[in-house]
Design an enzyme around this catalytic site. Structure first.
Site, PDB file in Angstrom:
ATOM      1  N   ARG A 147      18.392  29.615 -17.040  1.00  0.00           N
ATOM      2  CA  ARG A 147      17.441  29.358 -16.001  1.00  0.00           C
ATOM      3  C   ARG A 147      17.300  30.431 -15.083  1.00  0.00           C
ATOM      4  O   ARG A 147      16.270  30.602 -14.391  1.00  0.00           O
ATOM      5  CB  ARG A 147      17.590  28.049 -15.524  1.00  0.00           C
ATOM      6  CG  ARG A 147      17.071  26.932 -16.563  1.00  0.00           C
ATOM      7  CD  ARG A 147      17.213  25.570 -15.903  1.00  0.00           C
ATOM      8  NE  ARG A 147      18.671  25.203 -16.219  1.00  0.00           N
ATOM      9  CZ  ARG A 147      18.753  23.796 -15.455  1.00  0.00           C
ATOM     10  NH1 ARG A 147      17.929  23.125 -14.853  1.00  0.00           N
ATOM     11  NH2 ARG A 147      20.334  23.476 -15.582  1.00  0.00           N
ATOM     12  N   GLU A 172      25.194  12.162  -9.059  1.00  0.00           N
ATOM     13  CA  GLU A 172      24.970  13.510  -8.584  1.00  0.00           C
ATOM     14  C   GLU A 172      23.465  13.844  -8.753  1.00  0.00           C
ATOM     15  O   GLU A 172      22.927  14.101  -9.844  1.00  0.00           O
ATOM     16  CB  GLU A 172      25.747  14.638  -9.362  1.00  0.00           C
ATOM     17  CG  GLU A 172      25.440  15.886  -8.514  1.00  0.00           C
ATOM     18  CD  GLU A 172      26.300  16.999  -9.202  1.00  0.00           C
ATOM     19  OE1 GLU A 172      26.292  17.275 -10.263  1.00  0.00           O
ATOM     20  OE2 GLU A 172      26.944  18.100  -8.247  1.00  0.00           O
ATOM     21  N   CYS A 225      26.962  22.682  -5.380  1.00  0.00           N
ATOM     22  CA  CYS A 225      28.118  21.689  -5.576  1.00  0.00           C
ATOM     23  C   CYS A 225      28.920  21.435  -4.217  1.00  0.00           C
ATOM     24  O   CYS A 225      29.553  20.364  -4.212  1.00  0.00           O
ATOM     25  CB  CYS A 225      29.181  22.189  -6.678  1.00  0.00           C
ATOM     26  SG  CYS A 225      29.853  23.600  -5.747  1.00  0.00           S
TER      27      CYS A 225
END
Ligand code: NAD
Length: 486
Positions: free
Chosen positions: A180, A382, A284
């Site tokens: 991506r 998440e 993250c």
């Protein structure tokens, strides 16, 4: 309509057309404009890159360590020179705002700087006298072909956690970037070659699971550095280990920030807004949950709402834009589904990111839920988007108990001026990277990126001295020097 450019793999210092028929379109997530097409390369493409990398390894490993380091220094200079161009590419393909992209480039450069220290970092140890007339020394050597598999959210920084140090230690490298966000890595390769890196030492094979499976199975790939989601990380760790490779897999997160009643609330709010909504929450080390002491919860939440309502959403290249798009339509759809789920499960939506978001890209505005509990899906999963959950707690102990229930344990932050609370937090929290009075406690290149629990699989983390251990193997020489007449 003009056809967009098709990317090629970088193998042996040349741009090589993939054998595949399958290409995926790479979009600018802020405009849905097509940027290029990325090949979903085949296992044969990967095989070719590994053979070339293995050949290059034979000579690269022989180059004196300071000479290798000098190439890293040249690379650092070129990356600094091209900083603006690299940042713009990150914003184009990833969507984060230009300031954040510049910050990411800087982080990548710091990894190159750290890797240029290999003449010191690769030193072994010795003991002159371990028995009568016997000495011992240990020497570090590279391990061979290393492969890196990286995610979309840091197209520069995360690959730079991997290849500069691996290469500086004398290994050759095959990178499989996220399909991506592949564009920036083209420039990383070109500039490394311009810096003097011999052909074949750094290679790129674009693609998705076929390339990953090729990496996992190939006997000449000796180590794998993976960064991405938990399910894929578990798969890469399990399969890579099954094929007897060294694997480090840095995976998902659900980072909690704790705000105590003595904290500077304005400062805490500024940090938390930036940590929750910066890079569209696609970090993250993003703050996903705030646990706040009851006594100050209302005051804190008022300030948080006010700050979040001032965030400008839009194209990260435009002036004043803080919050860019999420990466793809499916990520936007998934986030909207989580917002629905939060409402359905009884959390109070106090900032609705579905309102007033531009519709020319994959935008979700800053979203905040109050009254979240640990049995809710929005607390557990998440989400990886600009969605922040608030849990009100009685005290620090309850806040830590809450955070420690998460399966993830990447980062955690505490906002307070109380030294005893800081120490208690440090000792009791399950997380590998802690922040005190700051929002995103991502360690710099010199320290390991140290997730715990389901946020990391392996033993040696990325960056810092761990990375030198991970990318090298040792020979321990025990030598006896019989007494002679000297
Ligand atoms: P992802 O797991 O979808 O992709 C990561 C890499 O794995 C990509 O190169 C992708 O092509 C490949 N991949 C994806 N699906 C695969 C499959 N089925 N088989 C084989 N390979 C596959 O992750 P992402 O969406 O690109 O990145 C976001 C995730 O990365 C989040 O979970 C985030 O927390 C995590 N992340 C973790 C850290 C960390 O340090 N712990 C840092 C950055 C991102």
């Amino acid at each position: 309509m003009v056809a967009v450019r098709k990317l090629k793999n970088y193998i042996g210092g040349k741009w090589v057309v993939s054998r595949t028929e399958e290409y995926e379109t790479v979009f600018n997530p802020a405009t849905k404009e097509e940027l290029c097409e990325v090949p979903l390369s085949t296992k044969e493409d990967l095989e070719e890159a590994v053979i070339v990398a293995n050949g290059a390894f034979e000579t690269w490993k022989e180059m004196a360590v300071p000479r290798r380091a000098r190439i890293l220094f040249n690379y650092q200079q070129l990356l600094i020179k091209h900083k603006a161009e690299l940042a713009r590419l990150i914003t184009l393909e990833n969507g984060k705002n230009l300031n954040e992209a510049l910050g990411e480039v800087q982080r990548g450069i710091e990894n190159v700087e750290f890797a240029a220290g290999t003449p010191t970092l690769m030193m072994g140890d010795s003991l002159a006298s371990i028995a009568t007339d016997v000495e011992v020394a240990n020497y570090r050597y590279p391990i061979g072909v290393v492969a890196g598999i990286s995610p979309f959210n840091f197209p520069m920084m995360v690959p730079c956690w991997m290849f500069p140090m691996a290469i500086s230690c004398g290994n050759s490298f095959v990178l499989k970037p996220s399909e991506r966000t592949p564009l920036l890595t083209e420039r990383l390769a070109e500039l490394f070659t311009e810096a003097g890196l011999p052909a074949g030492v750094f290679n790129i094979v674009y693609g998705a699971h076929d390339v990953v499976n090729g990496i996992l199975e190939h006997p000449e790939v000796k180590a794998i550095s993976f960064v991405g989601s938990k399910p894929v990380g578990e798969y890469v760790y399990t399969e890579g280990s099954k094929h007897l490779k060294r694997v480090q897999a840095l995976t998902g997160a659900k980072n909690h920030s704790i705000v105590l009643k003595d904290a500077d609330l304005d400062d805490a709010v500024t940090n938390i807004v930036s940590a929750a909504f910066g890079s569209a929450g696609e970090r993250c080390m993003a703050c996903a949950v705030v646990t706040v002491e009851n006594e100050i919860a209302d005051a804190f939440i008022d300030k948080l709402q006010e700050k979040a309502s001032g965030i400008k959403v839009g194209n990260g290249l435009d002036d004043g834009v803080f919050l860019g798009p999420v990466i793809r339509a499916e990520n936007q759809k998934r986030t909207l589904a989580y917002i629905e789920k939060g409402i359905e499960e009884g959390a109070r939506l106090i900032a609705d990111g579905r309102e007033n978001s531009p519709d020319n890209g994959y935008f979700v505005g800053p979203t905040i839920f109050d009254g979240v509990t640990t049995d809710m899906t929005i607390w557990r999963d998440e989400i990886f988007a600009p969605v922040l959950s608030i849990i009100r707690v009685e005290n620090l102990k309850e806040a830590i108990r809450t955070a420690n229930q998460s399966e993830f344990a990447n980062g955690a932050c505490l906002f307070t001026n109380n030294a005893s609370a800081i120490r208690y937090f440090r000792e009791q929290i399950d997380a590998g990277m802690l922040g005190i009075n700051l929002g995103v406690p991502a360690p710099m290149a010199f320290f390991p990126f140290s997730g715990w629990k389901s946020s990391f699989y392996g033993t040696l983390h990325a960056n810092g001295k761990d990375s030198v251990e991970f990318y090298t193997r040792k020979k321990v020489v025990t030598a006896r020097y019989p007494k002679a007449n000297i």
